[in-house]
Design an enzyme around this catalytic site. Structure first.
Site, mmCIF file in Angstrom:
data_model
loop_
_atom_site.group_PDB
_atom_site.id
_atom_site.type_symbol
_atom_site.label_atom_id
_atom_site.label_comp_id
_atom_site.label_asym_id
_atom_site.label_seq_id
_atom_site.Cartn_x
_atom_site.Cartn_y
_atom_site.Cartn_z
ATOM 1 N N GLN A 1 32.783 54.044 31.177
ATOM 2 C CA GLN A 1 31.795 53.613 32.183
ATOM 3 C C GLN A 1 31.951 54.452 33.443
ATOM 4 O OE1 GLN A 1 31.843 48.987 32.236
ATOM 5 N NE2 GLN A 1 33.725 49.629 31.242
ATOM 6 N N ASP B 1 33.183 59.811 36.824
ATOM 7 C CA ASP B 1 33.984 60.818 37.531
ATOM 8 C C ASP B 1 34.379 62.035 36.691
ATOM 9 O OD1 ASP B 1 36.148 59.825 35.942
ATOM 10 O OD2 ASP B 1 36.652 58.355 37.495
ATOM 11 N N HIS C 1 27.485 55.563 31.829
ATOM 12 C CA HIS C 1 26.816 55.398 33.125
ATOM 13 C C HIS C 1 26.503 56.725 33.804
ATOM 14 C CE1 HIS C 1 28.526 51.014 33.409
ATOM 15 N NE2 HIS C 1 27.524 51.131 32.575
ATOM 16 N N CYS D 1 10.442 63.829 37.247
ATOM 17 C CA CYS D 1 10.303 64.287 35.857
ATOM 18 C C CYS D 1 11.516 63.954 35.002
ATOM 19 C CB CYS D 1 10.017 65.792 35.810
ATOM 20 S SG CYS D 1 11.459 66.820 36.190
ATOM 21 N N THR E 1 38.900 47.972 32.591
ATOM 22 C CA THR E 1 37.557 47.467 32.898
ATOM 23 C C THR E 1 37.585 45.954 33.073
ATOM 24 O OG1 THR E 1 35.262 47.263 32.154
ATOM 25 C CG2 THR E 1 36.932 47.487 30.413
ATOM 26 N N ASN F 1 45.289 46.076 30.934
ATOM 27 C CA ASN F 1 44.775 45.717 32.263
ATOM 28 C C ASN F 1 45.843 44.870 32.956
ATOM 29 O OD1 ASN F 1 43.167 44.549 34.439
ATOM 30 N ND2 ASN F 1 41.356 45.078 33.238
ATOM 31 N N PRO F 2 46.115 45.109 34.231
ATOM 32 C CA PRO F 2 47.090 44.251 34.912
ATOM 33 C C PRO F 2 46.589 42.821 35.090
ATOM 34 C CG PRO F 2 46.216 45.925 36.423
ATOM 35 C CD PRO F 2 45.630 46.207 35.080
ATOM 36 N N GLU F 3 45.258 42.635 34.975
ATOM 37 C CA GLU F 3 44.665 41.296 35.118
ATOM 38 C C GLU F 3 44.073 40.883 33.782
ATOM 39 O OE1 GLU F 3 44.674 39.949 38.168
ATOM 40 O OE2 GLU F 3 45.232 41.755 39.299
HETATM 41 P P1 OAD Z 1 35.776 47.145 37.905
HETATM 42 O O1 OAD Z 1 36.061 47.596 39.300
HETATM 43 O O2 OAD Z 1 34.794 46.032 37.723
HETATM 44 O O3 OAD Z 1 37.131 46.684 37.190
HETATM 45 C C1 OAD Z 1 38.276 47.464 37.228
HETATM 46 C C2 OAD Z 1 39.297 46.825 36.316
HETATM 47 O O4 OAD Z 1 40.413 47.678 36.251
HETATM 48 C C3 OAD Z 1 39.811 45.443 36.774
HETATM 49 O O5 OAD Z 1 39.798 44.548 35.668
HETATM 50 C C4 OAD Z 1 41.245 45.734 37.218
HETATM 51 O O6 OAD Z 1 42.113 44.625 36.979
HETATM 52 C C5 OAD Z 1 41.597 46.901 36.337
HETATM 53 N N1 OAD Z 1 42.622 47.803 36.859
HETATM 54 C C6 OAD Z 1 42.925 48.086 38.150
HETATM 55 N N2 OAD Z 1 43.909 48.984 38.229
HETATM 56 C C7 OAD Z 1 44.256 49.309 36.952
HETATM 57 C C8 OAD Z 1 45.196 50.194 36.370
HETATM 58 N N3 OAD Z 1 45.988 50.945 37.125
HETATM 59 N N4 OAD Z 1 45.266 50.262 35.022
HETATM 60 C C9 OAD Z 1 44.450 49.504 34.253
HETATM 61 N N5 OAD Z 1 43.544 48.654 34.739
HETATM 62 C C10 OAD Z 1 43.431 48.548 36.079
HETATM 63 O O7 OAD Z 1 35.358 48.453 37.094
HETATM 64 P P2 OAD Z 1 34.495 48.559 35.755
HETATM 65 O O8 OAD Z 1 34.844 47.499 34.795
HETATM 66 O O9 OAD Z 1 34.610 49.968 35.317
HETATM 67 O O10 OAD Z 1 28.601 50.483 37.117
HETATM 68 O O11 OAD Z 1 33.038 48.302 36.324
HETATM 69 C C11 OAD Z 1 31.953 48.428 35.455
HETATM 70 C C12 OAD Z 1 30.765 48.990 36.170
HETATM 71 O O12 OAD Z 1 30.511 48.213 37.349
HETATM 72 C C13 OAD Z 1 30.939 50.395 36.707
HETATM 73 O O13 OAD Z 1 30.738 51.401 35.746
HETATM 74 C C14 OAD Z 1 29.881 50.445 37.757
HETATM 75 C C15 OAD Z 1 30.120 49.115 38.427
HETATM 76 O O14 OAD Z 1 29.044 48.574 39.110
HETATM 77 C C16 OAD Z 1 27.667 51.332 37.511
HETATM 78 O O15 OAD Z 1 27.832 52.071 38.466
HETATM 79 C C17 OAD Z 1 26.433 51.290 36.693
#
Ligand code: OAD
Length: 253
Positions: free
Chosen positions: A102, A105, A120, A131, A189, A214-216
């Site tokens: 997702q 970067d 994404h 266009c 995620t 995931n830490p959470e």
């Molecule tokens: P989030 O910011 O929603 O979630 C990040 C997750 O990573 C959380 O569950 C954290 O607990 C976990 N996390 C944090 N540090 C970590 C680490 N060092 N190792 C492993 N896990 C860790 O990010 P996404 O789930 O990617 O969409 O968010 C999904 C989408 O929401 C993104 O792609 C973006 C956003 O709005 C668009 O831009 C369309």
């Protein structure tokens, strides 16, 4: 869901034919790219409806471009970490491997991952609002003037915004991979943004082993066979080591 100890990892990955990884912002956090949610997440400081949707772009394209230029600068200044490199290594040791991200970067590709589906989009791509033509342009810097397409339309960042559909071909490939894998690893995620989050559900329904890193906990932790609580940068290298030792055992058979 079971607690896991390192020696279980070899058991989990053994004899797996197709590994699918779904990554989110958490894996990039350790490189220095902020996540979206959580106390330090981007959405705790900025309002998505002012920055990450078509209406916001049409209302104030300069503001939207300034924000994306700031994010492009952050991304250009960071590097992939051990977790990204571990995924590239796991890919090279797996019979079949698909990395669905997702993240916009591009850090997985920079780390050497090859089969990457960017659900994404990619922040280094400019897309024409009129266009739809997309151009990858790492050198572009927003300096106050909205860039224009050769058709005359306004260029915007080539990422998927709220309210927009994901690229159809990429999503189809991701759904096919999730539905045919035997190991699905969700890493970094929050599992709350759809349709990306539905991929784990598809894999679960089809009987794949689900591993969450995931830490959470997340809304999908209950569907996971294993939850590894910790950071991607610490856990993925351990996983890659398990793949390497399994691979060398198999090679020696
Ligand atoms: P989030 O910011 O929603 O979630 C990040 C997750 O990573 C959380 O569950 C954290 O607990 C976990 N996390 C944090 N540090 C970590 C680490 N060092 N190792 C492993 N896990 C860790 O990010 P996404 O789930 O990617 O969409 O968010 C999904 C989408 O929401 C993104 O792609 C973006 C956003 O709005 C668009 O831009 C369309």
């Amino acid at each position: 869901m079971q607690a896991i100890i390192p020696c279980d990892i070899a058991y989990i990955i053994k004899n797996k034919e197709h590994t699918v990884v779904l990554s989110g912002a958490g894996i990039s956090a350790e490189s220095g790219v902020p996540t979206f949610r959580g106390t330090d997440g981007l959405w705790s400081k900025y309002r998505p409806e002012e920055l990450a949707c078509e209406q916001a772009f049409l209302a104030d394209p300069e503001l939207v471009w300034s924000w994306y230029q700031y994010r492009r600068d952050v991304i250009k200044s960071v590097k992939p970490h051990a977790g990204h490199l571990a995924l590239a290594s796991i890919e090279s040791l797996s019979p079949q491997f698909t990395l669905i991200t997702q993240n916009v970067d591009g850090l997985h590709v920079r780390a050497g991952s090859r089969r990457v589906l960017e659900l994404h989009g990619n922040i280094m791509v400019n897309k024409c609002h009129s266009c739809g033509e997309e151009t990858r342009d790492e050198e572009f810097r927003f300096a106050g003037e909205i860039p224009k397409c050769r058709c005359g339309g306004m260029l915007r960042p080539g990422v998927v915004w709220f309210g927009e559909s994901l690229p159809v071909d990429v999503l189809e490939q991701a759904i096919t991979a999730a539905g045919s894998c035997d190991l699905f690893i969700s890493v970094g995620t929050s599992s709350i943004v759809y349709p990306a989050a539905s991929l784990l559900e598809i894999a679960h329904e089809k009987g794949a082993v689900i591993l969450e890193i995931n830490p959470e906990t997340t809304p999908h932790t209950r569907l996971a066979d294993y939850h590894l609580s910790g950071s991607a940068g610490q856990i993925l290298p351990v996983l890659a080591d398990a793949y390497k030792s399994l691979h060398s055992q198999t090679a020696g058979d």
